[in-house]
Every structure is written in C-alpha cells, then in structure tokens.
Enzyme design. Structure first.
Site, PDB file in Angstrom:
ATOM      1  N   ASN A  32       0.791  -1.228   0.000  1.00 58.84           N
ATOM      2  CA  ASN A  32       0.000   0.000   0.000  1.00 58.84           C
ATOM      3  C   ASN A  32       0.820   1.273   0.000  1.00 58.84           C
ATOM      4  O   ASN A  32       0.541   2.201  -0.740  1.00 58.84           O
ATOM      5  CB  ASN A  32      -0.892   0.036   1.240  1.00 58.84           C
ATOM      6  CG  ASN A  32      -2.235  -0.567   0.913  1.00 58.84           C
ATOM      7  OD1 ASN A  32      -2.630  -0.554  -0.247  1.00 58.84           O
ATOM      8  ND2 ASN A  32      -2.905  -1.084   1.911  1.00 58.84           N
ATOM      9  N   LYS A 104     -26.541 -25.479 -12.657  1.00 59.70           N
ATOM     10  CA  LYS A 104     -27.411 -24.355 -12.356  1.00 59.70           C
ATOM     11  C   LYS A 104     -26.939 -23.873 -10.989  1.00 59.70           C
ATOM     12  O   LYS A 104     -27.225 -24.494  -9.972  1.00 59.70           O
ATOM     13  CB  LYS A 104     -28.872 -24.824 -12.303  1.00 59.70           C
ATOM     14  CG  LYS A 104     -29.856 -23.694 -12.183  1.00 59.70           C
ATOM     15  CD  LYS A 104     -31.282 -24.216 -12.378  1.00 59.70           C
ATOM     16  CE  LYS A 104     -32.264 -23.076 -12.328  1.00 59.70           C
ATOM     17  NZ  LYS A 104     -32.213 -22.342 -11.046  1.00 59.70           N
ATOM     18  N   ARG A 125     -30.224  -9.298 -12.092  1.00 62.38           N
ATOM     19  CA  ARG A 125     -31.266  -9.775 -12.995  1.00 62.38           C
ATOM     20  C   ARG A 125     -32.605  -9.104 -12.696  1.00 62.38           C
ATOM     21  O   ARG A 125     -33.367  -8.784 -13.597  1.00 62.38           O
ATOM     22  CB  ARG A 125     -31.409 -11.291 -12.865  1.00 62.38           C
ATOM     23  CG  ARG A 125     -32.467 -11.849 -13.786  1.00 62.38           C
ATOM     24  CD  ARG A 125     -32.601 -13.350 -13.647  1.00 62.38           C
ATOM     25  NE  ARG A 125     -33.711 -13.814 -14.457  1.00 62.38           N
ATOM     26  CZ  ARG A 125     -34.977 -13.769 -14.082  1.00 62.38           C
ATOM     27  NH1 ARG A 125     -35.285 -13.273 -12.893  1.00 62.38           N
ATOM     28  NH2 ARG A 125     -35.938 -14.199 -14.862  1.00 62.38           N
ATOM     29  N   CYS A 389     -20.608 -22.386  28.886  1.00 59.73           N
ATOM     30  CA  CYS A 389     -20.147 -21.773  30.138  1.00 59.73           C
ATOM     31  C   CYS A 389     -21.122 -21.994  31.295  1.00 59.73           C
ATOM     32  O   CYS A 389     -20.856 -21.569  32.411  1.00 59.73           O
ATOM     33  CB  CYS A 389     -19.923 -20.279  29.930  1.00 59.73           C
ATOM     34  SG  CYS A 389     -21.461 -19.374  29.715  1.00 59.73           S
TER      35      CYS A 389
HETATM   36 ZN   LIG Z   1     -22.142 -19.345  27.407  1.00 62.81          ZN
END
Ligand SMILES: [Zn+2]
Length: 656
Positions: A32, A104, A125, A389
């Site tokens: 860059n 397709k 389209r 948890c």
């Molecule tokens: Zn959790």
C-alpha cells in the site's frame, strides 16, 4: 518534458496493474505505501506537465465510480428457464441437436456489459426486464476482468455465488440473528445489497459466466462462446458437450459429484442448452420462458423418515442453536444423522416433540433439512444453561420478525469470544492448521476448550474427537502434528496471539527487539510499563498492563507458558548502530537493496527510523533521483534536509 511524459505513462501502467491485481483478488503485487508513493509522484507530475492520460488512476478513485443502485431496464431481457424433474423431458427437448450440460448455480444472476474493452455496467437480474445497477461493486466481486482485450459491445450473464465454506464462516460471525442468512443464495443476494464495497469484498462473492448474451461478431456455437469468455479472463461455469442419448449417464455422473459433497459452490440443479445459438434464439416466448433458450433440471428431493434421538444445543458467537440428532439414515448416497433446526420458532413451526418422527431431505443435495414431523409426543426441552459456560440462558424475540432465539447471558462466554481464538491460531499467531471457527466452536460446546491453553491439552480428547462426525483418525493426527509443531514459537507471534488490545505484530516486534521476551515477561510480572520503548507510547503500554491485571488473562497467560517453548531472541542493541537516533525518508526506486522494505529493515537494525513523509525531524531524504522535482524533494529542500542517493547512504551508514 518527454521523459516526464514517459514516466507518467509508466506510472499509470504500474498503478493500474497493481489495482487490477488487488481488485481481482489476486496476490497483492505492490504494498500500500508504495502505491501511495507512486500515486503521489504521478499527481505531482500531472500537475506540473498538465499531461493526464484517460486511464490515469488519479481520474478514477477506485470504488466510487458510476453505479447508483438505481433500477434500469435490461438491454436483453433475462427470461427464466423452463424446469423439469424428468430426464426424459430433457431428452425430448434436446432432440437430435448437440447440447451442453452445465451447473445451475444457486446465487444471484448478474448481467455485465463491456464497451471498448472496459466493464461499464453491472445489473442484477431483477425481474428479468428491470435490474438494479450495482456497477459500484465491480471491484468487490471476483470472477470477471475489469478490462478485456475485446473492443466491441459485449454482454455476459452469470451467477454470483458464495461458497458453502464462506457461507458457514460469514453466518457464524453475524451477531444479529435477524441478519443471519438461511442459505448461500440469500447471503449472496443480501451481500450485493450492501452499500460498502469493502464489506462486499470480504464475503468473497464470485461470478461464474453462463451465457454470452451479445457479441458484435457472429459466433454460433455456445461452446465456442463460453471458451471465448474463458480466454477473456472470465470464470465460466463447468460444462460438458453431450447429446440426448448420452444425457442420462451424464446427469447421473454430475449428480453424484454433488452428492459426494465435494462441490463447494452451491448448485440447485443442472441446465442444458443447444450448442447452436441461432437455433436457440429462434424459439418463441411463452409466459416467462423462451422455449429454446435452455432447460433446467431440478433434482427430486428424496424425503426419508427417521426417529428423533435428541436435540443438541450449541452456542456460537451470538446464539445457542438447536440441531436435531436422529437415527442415521441413507439419503441420496450418504448417511445423515443431524439437521439444523435453526431456532426455537422453527422447532415450534415444525411441531417437533420430545419424541417424534422426522421427515428429512438434503436441500440442494447437500444440507440436511427437516421438512415435516409426525407422531409428536410432548414438548422438547429448551436448555436453561449455556452448554459452554453454564450461565443461564434467555429467549429473545426479534422485534422485526418475531423469531424466537436462545442466548447465553454471559458476556465472557468462551463461545462468544471465538474470534479471539481464530486470531490465536492464525498465521501471525500460533500458526495452527485445522482449527477453523466451526471446529473450535464444536470443541467449546463439547467442553474441550475454555481457554487458549486448552488447545494444547486437546490430546486428552482425541479419542472422542476422532468419533465426532466430520473427523477421522487421520484428521486428528494432522491436528495433533500441527498443534505440537506450534509449541515452539517466536515471541512476536506469541505476543500477537495473546489478543492484547492495540498490540499487533508491529508493536510485538518493537517490544521484542528492545527488551526481548524475557524483558517483556519481567515487566509484566512487576507491573512496569512499556512507554519507554520506541514506537509503543503510553496508550499501548497501558493496554498491556491493564490486560495483564485481568485475572483471567493473567492466569491464561501463565497456563500457556507451561505449554510452550518461546524461542530465544537476542535483544538488538541499536544505540550504537550507524543510524542510531536518525530518521530517514526513502523514496523512488532502490538499486542496491531488493526493495524499500529491505532497506528499511537495515536502517532499523542500525537504530534508525524510516518514516513516510518529510518533516523537520527527518535527518536525510534518500532518493536516487537527487535532482527530482517530486514533492518530497521540494519539501526537503525547503526544510534544508540533505537529499542523498543510495550510494551516498551506503558510504556513510554502511549496509549492502
Ligand atoms: Zn455461554
């Protein structure tokens, strides 16, 4: 003046090539900052000479071109194809004509127009007659060239699709449930509705051409037309020349390929068309179909009944989602035992009970989907605790759609922080292969992973993992190898992997170069700051100290140290280097060094600094074109800063 004009032309060519590579998703061919530097040089030269070429990147600023999101009529209406589930019907339609079989694809159809070799318009389209102009996204979609060698008027139609892999990954990262997508097609069309090209680009939408709608010159064969597109640089849909007679065998073979699960691009059927496009164009239009334009083949979904065993709930970034686990059944060639149930509303809509019989299909031959329920008894239990948890869960009802979803109430839930784990295992971090987001979420939900260090203790669960769907002994062995290899790690990668806010690779490098990993460790333990290190500053220093004060981070870090062997890196003593304390700006081409990065690395190894712009603090401007009239040279002259060539630099400061 002549040499300046030449330089302008050269710069335009270089910059455009770099942009094309960038926007076409190829490897970056120019960093860059270098691009910026050349761009600056070009702007200055153009200002000075007044010589501006039409193609100059200063004249078109990347994304912000044309394109308006406005509705526009199609030059050639895009009609839909007639569909059938019967191979015989296709054979009849083909008759004695040579035909082509192709996929397709299941995405969003786009129509691209080129004039004088330039991509000038992209329309969706839409309804076939009226589409939306999304030309402004031209740099954000892959699979087609921005410029082509053909100079006439060219219109091409194709499907913009997102792979199953990207679909799964993107959907997992969307935090708002109302914004999650049901399938890759919805994701593709939702993505092309976005206004920010950078966001679109990140989703890896790819265009696959399937019809060359218009070309100024006659070219009758469909096969030749597709080949022509390929030569021009388009991604073109897979295809095979065939006949009515050979069609059943070909369809069978293509169908098996989809059923094998090896196709990452979503397809929802096959298409046949005539090779003779003149004949194809001679049909009539009935309803919405052009009778000879092509014929779509859709697969008959095979629905199989099976008994629900239980509902598995797993927590991801934002939601706890249900999956039906049922008695394994064979559907279209593979054994299926699980199907996503999406959310609580879907469970209710289907009428799933504690016990019931499910009717299951494979949508698009790939994704198992429960479509109906029989003999339901009782109501399924919605878990009151997060499977990861164990915090309490809560049901959320969306204001927009009324959809009911289940959530973990713990903001620190490991599953919600899975993004940190992806950084931890990334190339710049611990560099562990085979642990995708999905894989880690599964391990979290199985209770194998709670903190980073658990990755190094996965071994204890390899027996169970090799029994999990989608894993085998081989993939587990590969995973083990990758994890073991990563135990030996460079301190910079390790610091990056820790996910300390504001501390990336660059900051890690500076810390390690200045005080080594031992110094980093010592300061953490003593609660000392890092602001004395060049380039770190007070804010980053505070971020590290605060991060370590958090009990969870602190203990997780110590746990990791037990699992890893951090490579020893010599502290660089740069205070006596030849460039110590000096700031340099390097511009233009370099000859002795391979590139400016290498040059910069030398200066830094000698205690110096390289910056991008000339200021009062700059000690030297290095430019091999000492007499150049560039803005940097002018600035340096104004400030009385010496401009030296690379040769002079090497004489004075050594290196190369
Ligand atoms: Zn959790």
């Amino acid at each position: 003046m002549e040499t300046e004009k030449q330089r302008i032309e050269e710069l335009v060519k270089q910059l455009n090539a770099a942009s094309a590579a960038y926007y076409n998703g190829q490897d970056e061919i120019m960093p860059n900052y270098e691009w910026d530097a050349l761009f600056d040089e070009l702007t200055t030269l153009e200002e000075k000479t007044g010589y501006i070429i039409k193609d100059s990147p200063t004249q078109n600023a990347g994304y912000e071109e044309s394109g308006s999101g406005q509705k526009e009529p199609h030059e050639y209406p895009a009609l839909s194809l007639a569909k059938t589930k019967q191979v015989e019907e296709l054979q009849q339609w083909a008759g004695a004509y040579p035909i082509w079989l192709s996929w397709k694809l299941d995405g969003l159809t786009l129509v691209l127009t080129y004039d004088n070799g330039n991509l000038v318009k992209i329309l969706t389209r839409g309804n076939g007659n009226l589409g939306t102009n999304i030309t402004f996204l031209k740099g954000a979609i892959g699979g087609f060239p921005q410029k082509i060698s053909y100079q006439g008027h060219l219109v091409v139609r194709g499907e913009a699709a997102i792979s199953y892999t990207d679909f799964a990954q993107i959907n997992d990262m969307i935090e708002d449930d109302d914004e999650k997508y049901a399938n890759p097609r919805n994701l593709a069309s939702g993505t092309l509705n976005l206004e920010d090209p950078a966001e679109v680009k990140a989703r890896h939408v790819r265009f696959h051409a399937f019809t060359l709608v218009h070309l100024d010159e006659p070219m009758v064969s469909w096969g030749e037309r597709m080949h022509f597109l390929e030569e021009l640089g388009f991604d073109v849909v897979d295809r095979e020349a065939t006949t009515a007679q050979k069609l059943p065998e070909a369809i069978d073979r293509w169908t098996k390929l989809v059923e094998s699960g090896k196709m990452d691009i979503p397809v929802d059927g096959l298409v046949i068309c005539y090779d003779d496009t003149d004949y194809a164009a001679s049909g009539s239009v009935t309803g919405h179909h052009a009778t000879r334009a092509g014929f779509a083949f859709k697969w008959q979904d095979e629905a199989v009944d099976t008994k629900l065993k239980y509902i598995e709930w797993s927590c991801a970034v934002s939601t706890i989602s249900p999956v039906a686990v049922f008695e394994p059944v064979q559907i279209e060639g593979t054994t299926v035992s699980r199907a996503s149930l999406c959310n609580i509303s879907e469970i209710e809509r289907l009428g799933i009970g504690k016990e019931c019989t499910l009717s299951v299909i494979k949508a698009n031959k790939i994704i198992p989907k429960c479509i109906a329920v029989k003999d339901a008894v009782g109501a399924p239990e919605i878990p009151s605790q997060c499977p990861v948890c164990h915090a309490p869960t809560k049901v959320h009802v969306s204001e927009n759609s009324g959809t009911k979803t289940l959530h973990c109430t713990n903001p620190d839930c490991t599953a919600k922080n899975v993004k940190k784990f992806t950084r931890f295992v990334s190339k710049w971090g611990m560099d562990i292969d085979g642990l995708s987001i999905q894989t880690m979420l599964r391990f979290m939900n199985a209770g194998f992973i709670h903190e980073f260090a658990d990755i190094f203790r996965l071994k204890e669960h390899f027996g169970e993992i090799s029994q999990m769907e989608g894993f085998g002994e081989k993939s587990v062995a590969n995973m083990e190898q990758s994890i073991e290899k990563s135990r030996q790690v460079h301190p910079v990668n390790f610091i990056f992997a820790l996910c300390i806010p504001l501390i990336g690779v660059d900051a890690g490098k500076k810390i390690v170069a200045a005080i080594g990993f031992e110094g980093f460790l010592q300061r953490l333990h003593q609660g000392d700051g890092f602001e004395d290190i060049e380039g770190i500053g007070a804010e980053r220093s505070r971020s590290i100290v605060t991060w370590y004060q958090n009990e969870k981070n602190h203990s997780g870090f110590e746990d990791l140290l037990h699992e890893l062997s951090i490579e020893h890196v010599e502290v660089q003593d740069t205070s006596s280097g030849s460039c110590a304390g000096l700031s340099f700006v390097i511009t233009g081409d370099v000859h002795h060094y391979k590139n400016r990065d290498e040059f910069k690395a030398y200066v830094e190894s000698q205690g110096g600094k390289v910056t991008g712009s000339v200021s009062k603090k700059t000690a030297y401007l290095v430019n091999n074109d000492v007499e150049s009239a560039s803005s940097k040279n002018r600035k340096a002259k104004e400030l009385g800063i010496p401009i030296i060539s690379e040769d002079t630099f090497i004489e004075q400061f050594g290196g190369r």
